[in-house]
Scaffold this motif. Structure first.
Motif, PDB file in Angstrom:
ATOM      1  N   SER A 140      18.157 -69.078  11.110  1.00  0.00           N
ATOM      2  CA  SER A 140      17.755 -68.799   9.724  1.00  0.00           C
ATOM      3  C   SER A 140      16.840 -67.574   9.625  1.00  0.00           C
ATOM      4  N   ALA A 141      16.206 -67.181  10.716  1.00  0.00           N
ATOM      5  CA  ALA A 141      15.340 -66.005  10.711  1.00  0.00           C
ATOM      6  C   ALA A 141      16.101 -64.707  10.957  1.00  0.00           C
ATOM      7  N   VAL A 142      17.395 -64.814  11.260  1.00  0.00           N
ATOM      8  CA  VAL A 142      18.191 -63.630  11.563  1.00  0.00           C
ATOM      9  C   VAL A 142      18.742 -63.032  10.273  1.00  0.00           C
ATOM     10  N   SER A 143      18.464 -61.767  10.093  1.00  0.00           N
ATOM     11  CA  SER A 143      19.039 -60.979   9.001  1.00  0.00           C
ATOM     12  C   SER A 143      19.165 -59.551   9.517  1.00  0.00           C
ATOM     13  N   ALA A 144      19.920 -58.737   8.828  1.00  0.00           N
ATOM     14  CA  ALA A 144      20.037 -57.339   9.250  1.00  0.00           C
ATOM     15  C   ALA A 144      18.654 -56.700   9.282  1.00  0.00           C
ATOM     16  N   ARG A 145      17.842 -57.049   8.307  1.00  0.00           N
ATOM     17  CA  ARG A 145      16.494 -56.470   8.227  1.00  0.00           C
ATOM     18  C   ARG A 145      15.622 -56.929   9.407  1.00  0.00           C
ATOM     19  N   SER A 146      15.674 -58.235   9.767  1.00  0.00           N
ATOM     20  CA  SER A 146      14.839 -58.718  10.875  1.00  0.00           C
ATOM     21  C   SER A 146      15.294 -58.144  12.213  1.00  0.00           C
ATOM     22  N   VAL A 147      16.583 -57.962  12.367  1.00  0.00           N
ATOM     23  CA  VAL A 147      17.108 -57.372  13.604  1.00  0.00           C
ATOM     24  C   VAL A 147      16.704 -55.902  13.673  1.00  0.00           C
ATOM     25  N   ALA A 148      16.858 -55.189  12.562  1.00  0.00           N
ATOM     26  CA  ALA A 148      16.478 -53.778  12.524  1.00  0.00           C
ATOM     27  C   ALA A 148      14.989 -53.614  12.814  1.00  0.00           C
ATOM     28  N   GLU A 149      14.190 -54.473  12.231  1.00  0.00           N
ATOM     29  CA  GLU A 149      12.742 -54.419  12.475  1.00  0.00           C
ATOM     30  C   GLU A 149      12.436 -54.644  13.955  1.00  0.00           C
ATOM     31  N   ARG A 150      13.106 -55.599  14.558  1.00  0.00           N
ATOM     32  CA  ARG A 150      12.901 -55.899  15.978  1.00  0.00           C
ATOM     33  C   ARG A 150      13.227 -54.680  16.837  1.00  0.00           C
ATOM     34  N   LEU A 151      14.270 -53.951  16.446  1.00  0.00           N
ATOM     35  CA  LEU A 151      14.720 -52.797  17.227  1.00  0.00           C
ATOM     36  C   LEU A 151      14.015 -51.491  16.824  1.00  0.00           C
ATOM     37  N   GLY A 152      13.277 -51.533  15.725  1.00  0.00           N
ATOM     38  CA  GLY A 152      12.614 -50.322  15.253  1.00  0.00           C
ATOM     39  C   GLY A 152      13.577 -49.304  14.673  1.00  0.00           C
ATOM     40  N   ILE A 153      14.616 -49.804  13.998  1.00  0.00           N
ATOM     41  CA  ILE A 153      15.643 -48.942  13.415  1.00  0.00           C
ATOM     42  C   ILE A 153      15.881 -49.360  11.968  1.00  0.00           C
ATOM     43  N   SER A 154      16.754 -48.630  11.298  1.00  0.00           N
ATOM     44  CA  SER A 154      17.199 -49.051   9.973  1.00  0.00           C
ATOM     45  C   SER A 154      18.351 -50.041  10.158  1.00  0.00           C
ATOM     46  N   THR A 155      18.830 -50.601   9.089  1.00  0.00           N
ATOM     47  CA  THR A 155      19.966 -51.530   9.182  1.00  0.00           C
ATOM     48  C   THR A 155      21.296 -50.797   9.386  1.00  0.00           C
ATOM     49  N   GLN A 156      21.329 -49.508   9.160  1.00  0.00           N
ATOM     50  CA  GLN A 156      22.579 -48.743   9.261  1.00  0.00           C
ATOM     51  C   GLN A 156      23.279 -48.896  10.613  1.00  0.00           C
ATOM     52  N   PRO A 157      22.562 -48.764  11.740  1.00  0.00           N
ATOM     53  CA  PRO A 157      23.254 -48.921  13.033  1.00  0.00           C
ATOM     54  C   PRO A 157      23.865 -50.321  13.222  1.00  0.00           C
ATOM     55  N   ILE A 158      23.266 -51.316  12.632  1.00  0.00           N
ATOM     56  CA  ILE A 158      23.811 -52.677  12.744  1.00  0.00           C
ATOM     57  C   ILE A 158      25.167 -52.729  12.066  1.00  0.00           C
TER      58      ILE A 158
END
Length: 184
Positions: free
Chosen positions: A26-44
């Motif tokens: 439930s904590a997984v979102s494009a935004r949370s993954v991008a934040e974890r990686l220090g990127i925008s959501t675009q690469p996802i």
């Protein structure tokens, strides 16, 4: 212009697995993954069509982690199944308690949950017909899954010795029951 940050599928899924391990799906979102990686959501979204595809890839990676964790003989796998739930509760819940799968009945469930080498070993141990061996496995797995689910939620601490004894006693008891039924 700053250089573009390269992020591949593997890095994205590793970040997803870290989030699942820490906080659950439930904590997984494009935004949370991008934040974890220090990127925008675009690469996802360059690597994955949508978050459903990310979820499918995470399930695949989760089962790789699970399979590596429980690698052992039949009894060892029974023990490690519960230990995996206790150690990696959020991942266990994601893989085994989520709404990712549908089964058409108990026999379908049993066959999808077990490797043939375990059935071969149980057949050798119990001396039962293969169809009964699947049933023994299903019953033992259901009991251990209940224990694992409770362990995943950190509500019980149980030793590997206790788990092994429980699995042995259930297997022996069910084998004796099915042998008695077959003698009638």
């Amino acid at each position: 212009m700053p250089p573009a940050i390269k992020t591949d599928r593997k890095a994205i899924i590793n970040a997803v697995m870290e989030i699942v391990d820490e906080s659950g799906w439930s904590a997984v979102s494009a935004r949370s993954v991008a934040e974890r990686l220090g990127i925008s959501t675009q690469p996802i979204y360059r690597e994955f069509a949508d978050m459903d595809e990310v979820r499918r890839a995470a399930i695949e990676r989760g089962f790789e982690i699970f399979t590596e964790y429980i690698a052992d003989g039949a009894l060892g796998q029974a023990v490690k199944y519960v230990e995996f739930a206790a150690a990696k509760g959020n991942l266990f819940n994601f893989l085994f308690r989520g709404k990712h799968y549908e089964y058409t009945g108990l026999d379908d469930l049993s066959r999808k949950l077990v490797s043939e080498d375990i059935i071969d070993r149980l057949e050798e141990i119990t001396k039962l017909p293969r169809e009964k061996v699947y049933r023994v496995h299903l019953c033992v797995w259901m009991a251990l899954h209940g224990l694992a689910a409770i362990s995943a939620d950190n509500r019980v601490a149980v030793s590997g010795e206790e788990i092994a004894l429980l699995a042995k006693e259930m297997t022996q008891g069910l084998a004796a029951l099915y042998k008695t039924e077959g003698a009638k």
